[in-house]
Design an enzyme around this catalytic site. Structure first.
Site, PDB file in Angstrom:
ATOM      1  N   HIS A 162      21.636   0.514 -40.958  1.00 53.83           N
ATOM      2  CA  HIS A 162      20.493  -0.350 -41.212  1.00 53.83           C
ATOM      3  C   HIS A 162      19.212   0.468 -41.446  1.00 53.83           C
ATOM      4  O   HIS A 162      18.735   1.136 -40.536  1.00 53.83           O
ATOM      5  CB  HIS A 162      20.325  -1.261 -39.991  1.00 53.83           C
ATOM      6  N   HIS A 173      11.030  -1.336 -46.225  1.00 51.20           N
ATOM      7  CA  HIS A 173      11.333  -2.652 -45.681  1.00 51.20           C
ATOM      8  C   HIS A 173      10.192  -3.642 -45.898  1.00 51.20           C
ATOM      9  O   HIS A 173      10.402  -4.769 -46.338  1.00 51.20           O
ATOM     10  CB  HIS A 173      11.634  -2.545 -44.172  1.00 51.20           C
TER      11      HIS A 173
END
Ligand code: G3P
Ligand code: CA
Length: 301
Positions: free
Chosen positions: A49, A91
């Site tokens: 991730h 992100h």
């Protein structure tokens, strides 16, 4: 005694209702794709991730390298886009949290974005894991990541804010074609693309029907999908990604019976990783891919 009897009956009734719901959803779904095959632990994918973001600044080359060294099945890359149309790994829509700059990525040209430092924040936030190598990191472009890793890793790419970025899907597909990444790597697809944005996934499916697509969901409470949801998903998706806190065995089985894979996010400790394996999901996103691999290996024994 009465209470116990009542609870037992209630439990049975709930189970029957839940089984009937699964059955109805499966029968009701016009485009039901395939029957359920058991998920073995070896099938359970460990997705790093934002890279191995527990150990290095998220979405930097070292974070992806550590994930590769840990043998993660995929490195996850969140995509944003610069003012001059370059796909970059980040992100947030804003650069504030993970660089020393301020403002939206879309307000920066690539040249301006490259002036920012993308590693020092991590050293300050994690003194125990601070590394001199992180001091001079830059925000990588998707092209730089493909050039650096080529065929040596698999990529799980998230279209982060496709509504604000013009032709983001076209730019991604064009890079995937340029690097010959729309293909299988053994039994796994080289690239999987995910998004919370259904329109973006639909557009990607139109552009490149062979690209495996994952619809992301976040459920505050218990995860549920209607027959209409399943029918919509069957137009473009191979699976769904969902927060682990909202799912149980019945939900995962229902989704898989409808022909879709289930990936769980984000799982950063061993207890949750074992739970994800027990749930027989198809994989999990984790900041600690080494932990994921070791729990999976133990689980296989
Ligand atoms: O891709 C699944 C998961 O990454 C979604 O959450 O916020 O970390 O992108 P986020
Ligand atoms: Ca993500």
């Amino acid at each position: 005694m009465f209470f116990n009897t009542f609870s037992w009956k209630e439990f049975l009734l709930r189970k029957i209702i839940s089984l009937l719901t699964v059955l109805l959803l499966v029968v009701g779904c016009e485009n039901n794709k395939k029957s359920l095959e058991p998920i073995t632990p070896e099938d359970f994918l460990i997705i790093a991730h934002r890279g191995a973001s527990a150990y290095a600044p998220e979405h930097t080359i070292p974070a992806y390298e550590i994930a590769q060294q840990a043998d993660a099945d995929y490195i996850e890359i969140d995509l944003q886009m610069t003012k001059d149309g370059v796909l970059v790994a980040m992100h947030d829509e804003k650069v504030d949290r993970t660089t020393d700059g301020v403002g939206f990525v879309i307000e920066y040209s690539l040249e301006e974005l490259k002036q920012l430092n993308a590693g020092r924040w991590y050293n300050s936030a994690n003194p125990g894991l601070a590394n001199k190598e992180f001091e001079d990191l830059k925000v990588p472009t998707l092209q730089e990541i493909f050039s650096h890793f080529g065929n040596d890793v698999n990529y799980y790419i998230e279209m982060k804010s496709p509504k604000i970025y013009k032709k983001m899907e076209e730019k991604l597909v064009s890079l995937l074609i340029q690097y010959n990444l729309i293909r299988a790597n053994g039994e796994l697809p080289k690239v999987i693309v995910e998004s919370f944005n259904e329109d973006s996934l639909t557009r990607l499916h139109q552009l490149e029907p062979k690209l495996p697509l994952i619809q992301l969901f976040y459920f505050k409470e218990e995860a549920t999908l209607s027959v209409q949801h399943y029918n919509r998903l069957s137009n473009f998706a191979s699976g769904i990604g969902v927060n682990i806190s909202s799912v149980d065995n019945d939900f995962i089985q229902e989704v898989q019976l409808n022909g879709f894979q289930v990936y769980l996010y984000s799982i950063n400790n061993e207890i949750e990783m074992k739970k994800a394996l027990n749930l027989q999901a198809n994989g999990a996103f984790t900041n600690n891919p080494d932990m994921g691999i070791s729990v999976r290996t133990e689980f296989e024994k």
